[in-house]
Motif scaffolding. Structure first.
Motif, mmCIF file in Angstrom:
data_model
loop_
_atom_site.group_PDB
_atom_site.id
_atom_site.type_symbol
_atom_site.label_atom_id
_atom_site.label_comp_id
_atom_site.label_asym_id
_atom_site.label_seq_id
_atom_site.Cartn_x
_atom_site.Cartn_y
_atom_site.Cartn_z
ATOM 1 N N LEU A 30 0.831 -1.210 0.000
ATOM 2 C CA LEU A 30 0.000 0.000 0.000
ATOM 3 C C LEU A 30 0.867 1.263 0.000
ATOM 4 O O LEU A 30 0.577 2.241 -0.699
ATOM 5 N N GLU A 31 1.942 1.186 0.775
ATOM 6 C CA GLU A 31 2.872 2.317 0.847
ATOM 7 C C GLU A 31 3.474 2.593 -0.538
ATOM 8 O O GLU A 31 3.605 3.745 -0.951
ATOM 9 N N ALA A 32 3.814 1.513 -1.253
ATOM 10 C CA ALA A 32 4.377 1.650 -2.605
ATOM 11 C C ALA A 32 3.365 2.358 -3.513
ATOM 12 O O ALA A 32 3.737 3.202 -4.340
ATOM 13 N N GLY A 33 2.080 2.041 -3.344
ATOM 14 C CA GLY A 33 1.038 2.713 -4.127
ATOM 15 C C GLY A 33 1.068 4.209 -3.880
ATOM 16 O O GLY A 33 0.977 5.022 -4.812
ATOM 17 N N GLY A 34 1.242 4.573 -2.631
ATOM 18 C CA GLY A 34 1.244 5.981 -2.252
ATOM 19 C C GLY A 34 2.456 6.761 -2.739
ATOM 20 O O GLY A 34 2.439 7.993 -2.752
ATOM 21 N N TRP A 35 3.524 6.035 -3.144
ATOM 22 C CA TRP A 35 4.711 6.713 -3.657
ATOM 23 C C TRP A 35 4.639 6.941 -5.169
ATOM 24 O O TRP A 35 5.587 7.467 -5.770
ATOM 25 N N PRO A 37 3.749 8.643 -8.771
ATOM 26 C CA PRO A 37 3.558 10.027 -9.196
ATOM 27 C C PRO A 37 2.065 10.289 -9.361
ATOM 28 O O PRO A 37 1.296 9.369 -9.662
ATOM 29 N N SER A 38 1.652 11.530 -9.146
ATOM 30 C CA SER A 38 0.231 11.860 -9.365
ATOM 31 C C SER A 38 0.132 13.284 -9.881
ATOM 32 O O SER A 38 1.017 14.108 -9.615
ATOM 33 N N VAL A 39 -0.938 13.541 -10.585
ATOM 34 C CA VAL A 39 -1.136 14.850 -11.188
ATOM 35 C C VAL A 39 -1.156 15.930 -10.088
ATOM 36 O O VAL A 39 -1.882 15.809 -9.102
ATOM 37 N N MET A 40 -0.289 16.939 -10.226
ATOM 38 C CA MET A 40 -0.127 18.024 -9.250
ATOM 39 C C MET A 40 0.113 17.496 -7.826
ATOM 40 O O MET A 40 -0.235 18.149 -6.848
ATOM 41 N N ASN A 41 0.652 16.308 -7.758
ATOM 42 C CA ASN A 41 0.860 15.608 -6.477
ATOM 43 C C ASN A 41 -0.417 15.584 -5.628
ATOM 44 O O ASN A 41 -0.373 15.670 -4.392
ATOM 45 N N PRO A 91 -6.695 -13.582 -0.704
ATOM 46 C CA PRO A 91 -6.995 -13.074 0.640
ATOM 47 C C PRO A 91 -7.327 -11.586 0.684
ATOM 48 O O PRO A 91 -8.043 -11.136 1.569
ATOM 49 N N VAL A 92 -6.802 -10.832 -0.293
ATOM 50 C CA VAL A 92 -6.996 -9.373 -0.250
ATOM 51 C C VAL A 92 -7.320 -8.820 -1.640
ATOM 52 O O VAL A 92 -6.697 -9.210 -2.634
ATOM 53 N N LEU A 93 -8.282 -7.917 -1.677
ATOM 54 C CA LEU A 93 -8.539 -7.114 -2.871
ATOM 55 C C LEU A 93 -8.291 -5.667 -2.459
ATOM 56 O O LEU A 93 -8.701 -5.258 -1.364
ATOM 57 N N ILE A 94 -7.621 -4.916 -3.317
ATOM 58 C CA ILE A 94 -7.425 -3.485 -3.028
ATOM 59 C C ILE A 94 -8.131 -2.698 -4.125
ATOM 60 O O ILE A 94 -7.691 -2.689 -5.283
ATOM 61 N N ALA A 95 -9.250 -2.082 -3.762
ATOM 62 C CA ALA A 95 -9.986 -1.261 -4.730
ATOM 63 C C ALA A 95 -9.372 0.132 -4.706
ATOM 64 O O ALA A 95 -9.188 0.721 -3.633
ATOM 65 N N VAL A 96 -9.036 0.641 -5.889
ATOM 66 C CA VAL A 96 -8.393 1.958 -5.991
ATOM 67 C C VAL A 96 -9.414 2.920 -6.595
ATOM 68 O O VAL A 96 -9.849 2.746 -7.740
ATOM 69 N N ALA A 97 -9.785 3.922 -5.795
ATOM 70 C CA ALA A 97 -10.830 4.856 -6.219
ATOM 71 C C ALA A 97 -10.335 6.287 -6.052
ATOM 72 O O ALA A 97 -9.451 6.557 -5.240
ATOM 73 N N ALA A 98 -10.901 7.182 -6.861
ATOM 74 C CA ALA A 98 -10.499 8.595 -6.758
ATOM 75 C C ALA A 98 -11.609 9.478 -7.296
ATOM 76 O O ALA A 98 -12.471 9.024 -8.062
ATOM 77 N N CYS A 120 -4.040 7.009 -10.502
ATOM 78 C CA CYS A 120 -4.417 5.746 -9.847
ATOM 79 C C CYS A 120 -3.736 4.561 -10.519
ATOM 80 O O CYS A 120 -3.305 3.615 -9.842
ATOM 81 N N CYS A 121 -3.626 4.621 -11.844
ATOM 82 C CA CYS A 121 -2.981 3.505 -12.558
ATOM 83 C C CYS A 121 -1.496 3.429 -12.194
ATOM 84 O O CYS A 121 -0.930 2.327 -12.086
ATOM 85 N N ALA A 122 -0.868 4.586 -11.993
ATOM 86 C CA ALA A 122 0.537 4.585 -11.559
ATOM 87 C C ALA A 122 0.634 3.924 -10.177
ATOM 88 O O ALA A 122 1.554 3.138 -9.914
ATOM 89 N N ALA A 123 -0.324 4.227 -9.318
ATOM 90 C CA ALA A 123 -0.328 3.616 -7.977
ATOM 91 C C ALA A 123 -0.530 2.110 -8.079
ATOM 92 O O ALA A 123 0.116 1.330 -7.359
ATOM 93 N N VAL A 124 -1.411 1.696 -8.978
ATOM 94 C CA VAL A 124 -1.658 0.256 -9.155
ATOM 95 C C VAL A 124 -0.376 -0.440 -9.597
ATOM 96 O O VAL A 124 0.026 -1.467 -9.043
ATOM 97 N N GLN A 125 0.293 0.131 -10.607
ATOM 98 C CA GLN A 125 1.510 -0.514 -11.112
ATOM 99 C C GLN A 125 2.588 -0.572 -10.022
ATOM 100 O O GLN A 125 3.290 -1.582 -9.890
ATOM 101 N N ASN A 126 2.701 0.502 -9.241
ATOM 102 C CA ASN A 126 3.658 0.473 -8.109
ATOM 103 C C ASN A 126 3.335 -0.684 -7.167
ATOM 104 O O ASN A 126 4.225 -1.395 -6.704
ATOM 105 N N MET A 127 2.043 -0.865 -6.889
ATOM 106 C CA MET A 127 1.659 -1.942 -5.955
ATOM 107 C C MET A 127 1.967 -3.313 -6.541
ATOM 108 O O MET A 127 2.440 -4.207 -5.835
#
Ligand SMILES: Cc1cc2nc3c(=O)[nH]c(=O)nc-3n(C[C@H](O)[C@H](O)[C@H](O)COP(=O)(O)O)c2cc1C
Length: 189
Positions: A30-35, A37-41, A91-98, A120-127
């Motif tokens: 999850l932490e990797a997802g948060g790292w 890049p995102s638009v305007m951070n 065991p786990v599903l991570i739904a990514v929403a924005a 969100c897709c960048a976060a998914v790929q990081n995860m």
């Protein structure tokens, strides 16, 4: 694990053992997802971590109905044969929403407005890559009925459900999937 090894070796897993993901590994994923890049951070992503068997089962059921509808509309045989068992086996599903409002300058550019989803897709790929480096298998999953999935998972109406990461331990090693030659994909100007 070396980044380039992770990039090349990560494969989609569509059959899972029920083995739980160790809490420290899940946190790192999850932490990797948060790292990412995102638009305007803006970091527009919200991660819904789903472990509840009944929610996973309801999601699976709604996806099966959707697949039936797609089969009727398309006639594609693979859709009628597609098995959603991994949604309950993993065991786990991570739904990514924005929120589509968190899309940065895109909102002023005609025909765009995808900044929130790209982030969100960048976060998914990081995860996916972080999970692979930790020995955890994943699947990037989007074959769901968005309104129905949001309702089941309690995701607020103003958020778009961009993707679901399925995570766990693969029952069988995933198949190798070929890639197109770089020359076919690259234009140098
Ligand atoms: C945006 C996106 C959506 C995807 N949705 C699904 C899906 O709903 N179901 C599925 O089985 N695979 C899905 N995949 C996984 C792809 O099928 C898979 O990445 C591709 O076949 C390459 O295989 P590999 O991941 O093993 O390299 C998705 C991948 C991406 C990037």
């Amino acid at each position: 694990m070396d980044l380039f090894t992770a990039l090349k070796e990560r494969r989609s897993c569509r059959n899972y053992t029920g083995k739980e993901i160790e809490p420290d590994k899940l946190e790192k994923i999850l932490e990797a997802g948060g790292w990412a890049p995102s638009v305007m951070n803006l970091q527009p992503w919200r991660f819904y971590v789903i472990k509840s068997h009944s929610l996973k089962a309801r999601l699976k059921h709604s996806c099966e109905s959707l697949a039936q509808e797609i089969f009727v509309a398309s006639g594609w045989k693979w859709v009628s044969k597609y098995k959603f068992d991994f949604l309950v086996e993993a065991p786990v599903l991570i739904a990514v929403a924005a929120s589509p409002k968190d899309t940065g300058a895109d909102q002023f550019i005609p025909g765009r407005g995808t900044g929130y989803a790209c982030s969100c897709c960048a976060a998914v790929q990081n995860m996916l890559l972080a999970a692979h480096a930790l020995g955890v298998d994943t699947l990037w999953f989007t074959l769901y009925d968005t309104p129905r999935a949001k309702e089941i998972l309690g995701i607020p109406g103003e958020l778009d459900l961009v993707s679901i990461v399925v995570a766990g331990y693969c029952a069988e090693p995933p198949k190798n999937v070929p890639r197109k030659p770089l020359a076919e994909l690259t234009v140098t100007l």
